[in-house]
Design a protein around this motif. Structure first.
Motif, PDB file in Angstrom:
ATOM      1  N   GLY A   2      10.625  11.046  -6.145  1.00  0.00           N
ATOM      2  CA  GLY A   2      10.852   9.743  -6.703  1.00  0.00           C
ATOM      3  C   GLY A   2      10.413   8.743  -5.744  1.00  0.00           C
ATOM      4  O   GLY A   2       9.889   9.113  -4.353  1.00  0.00           O
ATOM      5  N   ASN A   3      10.993   7.257  -5.757  1.00  0.00           N
ATOM      6  CA  ASN A   3      10.271   6.273  -4.552  1.00  0.00           C
ATOM      7  C   ASN A   3      11.319   5.474  -4.412  1.00  0.00           C
ATOM      8  O   ASN A   3      11.726   4.463  -5.197  1.00  0.00           O
ATOM      9  N   PHE A   4      11.556   5.363  -3.008  1.00  0.00           N
ATOM     10  CA  PHE A   4      12.377   4.325  -2.324  1.00  0.00           C
ATOM     11  C   PHE A   4      11.331   3.386  -1.555  1.00  0.00           C
ATOM     12  O   PHE A   4      10.923   3.735  -0.743  1.00  0.00           O
ATOM     13  N   VAL A   5      11.210   2.201  -2.293  1.00  0.00           N
ATOM     14  CA  VAL A   5      10.019   1.456  -1.737  1.00  0.00           C
ATOM     15  C   VAL A   5      10.526   0.769  -0.526  1.00  0.00           C
ATOM     16  O   VAL A   5      11.699   0.475  -0.091  1.00  0.00           O
ATOM     17  N   SER A   6       9.518   0.449   0.358  1.00  0.00           N
ATOM     18  CA  SER A   6       9.812  -0.337   1.712  1.00  0.00           C
ATOM     19  C   SER A   6       9.700  -1.778   1.243  1.00  0.00           C
ATOM     20  O   SER A   6       8.862  -2.367   0.415  1.00  0.00           O
ATOM     21  N   ARG A  16       0.937  -1.075  -0.081  1.00  0.00           N
ATOM     22  CA  ARG A  16      -0.062   0.043   0.078  1.00  0.00           C
ATOM     23  C   ARG A  16       0.865   1.277   0.052  1.00  0.00           C
ATOM     24  O   ARG A  16       0.754   2.144  -0.716  1.00  0.00           O
ATOM     25  N   VAL A  17       1.898   1.300   0.800  1.00  0.00           N
ATOM     26  CA  VAL A  17       2.775   2.361   0.980  1.00  0.00           C
ATOM     27  C   VAL A  17       3.616   2.753  -0.536  1.00  0.00           C
ATOM     28  O   VAL A  17       3.609   3.767  -0.962  1.00  0.00           O
ATOM     29  N   ASN A  18       3.880   1.490  -1.013  1.00  0.00           N
ATOM     30  CA  ASN A  18       4.861   1.742  -2.276  1.00  0.00           C
ATOM     31  C   ASN A  18       3.987   2.037  -3.320  1.00  0.00           C
ATOM     32  O   ASN A  18       4.119   2.689  -4.196  1.00  0.00           O
ATOM     33  N   GLU A  50       8.292  -8.188  -3.473  1.00  0.00           N
ATOM     34  CA  GLU A  50       8.082  -6.668  -3.284  1.00  0.00           C
ATOM     35  C   GLU A  50       9.012  -6.207  -4.277  1.00  0.00           C
ATOM     36  O   GLU A  50       8.713  -4.938  -4.792  1.00  0.00           O
ATOM     37  N   ILE A  51      10.169  -6.383  -4.100  1.00  0.00           N
ATOM     38  CA  ILE A  51      11.262  -6.300  -5.057  1.00  0.00           C
ATOM     39  C   ILE A  51      10.878  -6.249  -6.520  1.00  0.00           C
ATOM     40  O   ILE A  51      10.991  -5.293  -7.262  1.00  0.00           O
ATOM     41  N   ALA A  52      10.449  -7.582  -6.976  1.00  0.00           N
ATOM     42  CA  ALA A  52       9.947  -7.795  -8.272  1.00  0.00           C
ATOM     43  C   ALA A  52       9.006  -6.744  -8.784  1.00  0.00           C
ATOM     44  O   ALA A  52       8.899  -6.163  -9.573  1.00  0.00           O
ATOM     45  N   PHE A  53       7.959  -6.728  -7.710  1.00  0.00           N
ATOM     46  CA  PHE A  53       6.728  -5.698  -8.079  1.00  0.00           C
ATOM     47  C   PHE A  53       7.291  -4.303  -8.328  1.00  0.00           C
ATOM     48  O   PHE A  53       6.798  -3.566  -9.159  1.00  0.00           O
ATOM     49  N   ALA A  54       7.932  -3.736  -7.290  1.00  0.00           N
ATOM     50  CA  ALA A  54       8.414  -2.331  -7.261  1.00  0.00           C
ATOM     51  C   ALA A  54       9.178  -2.167  -8.412  1.00  0.00           C
ATOM     52  O   ALA A  54       8.997  -1.070  -8.958  1.00  0.00           O
ATOM     53  N   PHE A  55      10.098  -3.054  -8.895  1.00  0.00           N
ATOM     54  CA  PHE A  55      11.076  -2.398 -10.075  1.00  0.00           C
ATOM     55  C   PHE A  55      10.143  -2.620 -11.409  1.00  0.00           C
ATOM     56  O   PHE A  55      10.505  -2.050 -12.366  1.00  0.00           O
ATOM     57  N   ASP A  56       9.405  -3.917 -11.284  1.00  0.00           N
ATOM     58  CA  ASP A  56       8.883  -4.160 -12.776  1.00  0.00           C
ATOM     59  C   ASP A  56       7.434  -3.606 -13.036  1.00  0.00           C
ATOM     60  O   ASP A  56       7.193  -3.261 -14.053  1.00  0.00           O
ATOM     61  N   GLU A  57       6.867  -3.208 -11.713  1.00  0.00           N
ATOM     62  CA  GLU A  57       5.588  -2.610 -11.807  1.00  0.00           C
ATOM     63  C   GLU A  57       5.259  -1.140 -11.526  1.00  0.00           C
ATOM     64  O   GLU A  57       4.693  -0.164 -12.246  1.00  0.00           O
ATOM     65  N   LEU A  58       6.250  -0.837 -10.623  1.00  0.00           N
ATOM     66  CA  LEU A  58       6.177   0.606 -10.176  1.00  0.00           C
ATOM     67  C   LEU A  58       7.333   1.627 -10.637  1.00  0.00           C
ATOM     68  O   LEU A  58       7.224   2.731 -10.228  1.00  0.00           O
TER      69      LEU A  58
END
Length: 319
Positions: A95-99, A78-80, A111-119
């Protein structure tokens, strides 16, 4: 005032996060009086007032893992997603440093895969430890292997140490405990060989390195004394530390940054405001002190120097 600053140490604090963290018992996070107020507009106001083009947003302590793995995965997502939406709504400003839901390794890899591939994340933010698991712990190696594979920017941020009930002496942990927990986890990364096994990560250490600059030679000496040669990383401690980036968040002058420059070159220093955990008047004063300080590179200012350094990490960032 000249613009162009890229703020690598800036925090968001959405209402839904504060509500969930408070419900989990964090009414006085890390011994502070309470939660600061934050909104997108007040953040933009501070940026415009101080000539900050872009703020790389991250979550501060206590992070997204509030005690339950599944809840941590949901809160991280949700945060990301919320932060990614801000970056889309305000092009070039955020910019976005994801949690990540550490110490849950499987959830963090997902979450790494989602954050870099989707976000289209700009990097990840890691607390110095989560639930007593510091960053040199071998259980986290799959996470660092994946971050290394993606050549990720890894922004470190302190939290209350495992022993804060005794060590903080009743005082707010950000005052000195944050500084020592930063040194603790960076030392752990160095001694465990995480940085030499995963050399493609670009690591940002906060608050001028905390206590690291004045401890670097001591850490180096102890590594030689106590690590058997067959287990010793390929680079010594000082060499490893010199390969990291360091932000200027906090009271960078008159003493912190000069100490840091005894360890690293000026090409390794980045600007950080630490807003919103640093209140606006203090953030304004810290930035004014940076503007008043002499740059270590002739013909540059701290603004131009730190911005050039940040643009090497984040090409295309800034207006």
């Amino acid at each position: 005032m000249s613009s162009g600053l890229i703020d690598v140490h800036a925090h968001l604090l959405p209402d839904f996060y504060v509500q969930q963290a408070t419900a989990a018992g964090h009414t006085h996070p890390d011994g502070m009086g309470g939660w600061p107020t934050w909104s997108v507009q007040t953040h933009l106001d501070l940026m415009d007032r101080n000539g900050i083009d872009t703020a790389m947003l991250s979550m501060s302590s206590p992070g997204v893992h509030l005690g339950d793995d599944n809840a941590a995965r949901l809160l991280a997502r949700r945060v990301n997603e919320y932060t990614a939406e801000l970056t889309r709504d305000h092009p070039g400003r955020f910019g976005n440093f994801v949690s990540l839901p550490l110490p849950d390794v499987d959830g963090s890899l997902e979450e790494i895969a989602f954050a870099f591939d989707e976000l289209d994340a700009d990097g990840v933010a890691l607390l110095t430890h989560t639930h007593d698991v510091y960053l040199g712990d071998q259980r986290l190696d799959p996470v660092f292997a994946e971050l290394d594979r993606r050549r990720a920017v890894v922004f470190l941020h302190p939290t209350s140490p495992v022993c804060w009930e005794q060590s903080a002496l009743g005082r707010p942990r950000p005052m000195v405990e944050y500084i020592f927990d930063t040194a603790r986890t960076v030392t752990d990364l160095v001694m465990a060989g995480v940085l030499t096994r995963h050399p493609n990560m670009q690591v940002i250490v906060p608050h001028g390195g905390g206590a690291v600059p004045v401890l670097a030679d001591r850490i180096n000496e102890f590594m030689r004394l106590f690590l058997p040669s067959e287990k010793s990383p390929s680079l010594d401690a000082v060499q490893q530390l010199q390969g990291l980036y360091y932000d200027m968040a906090g009271t960078a002058f008159p003493r912190q940054v000069p100490a840091l420059l005894e360890l690293v070159g000026p090409d390794r220093v980045l600007f950080g405001s630490d807003y919103c955990w640093t209140p606006p008047p203090l953030a304004d004063a810290h930035i004014a002190a940076i503007d008043a300080a002499e740059s270590p590179v002739e013909g540059s200012t701290w603004r131009s120097l730190t911005t050039a350094n940040a643009k090497r990490l984040f090409p295309g960032t800034g207006r």
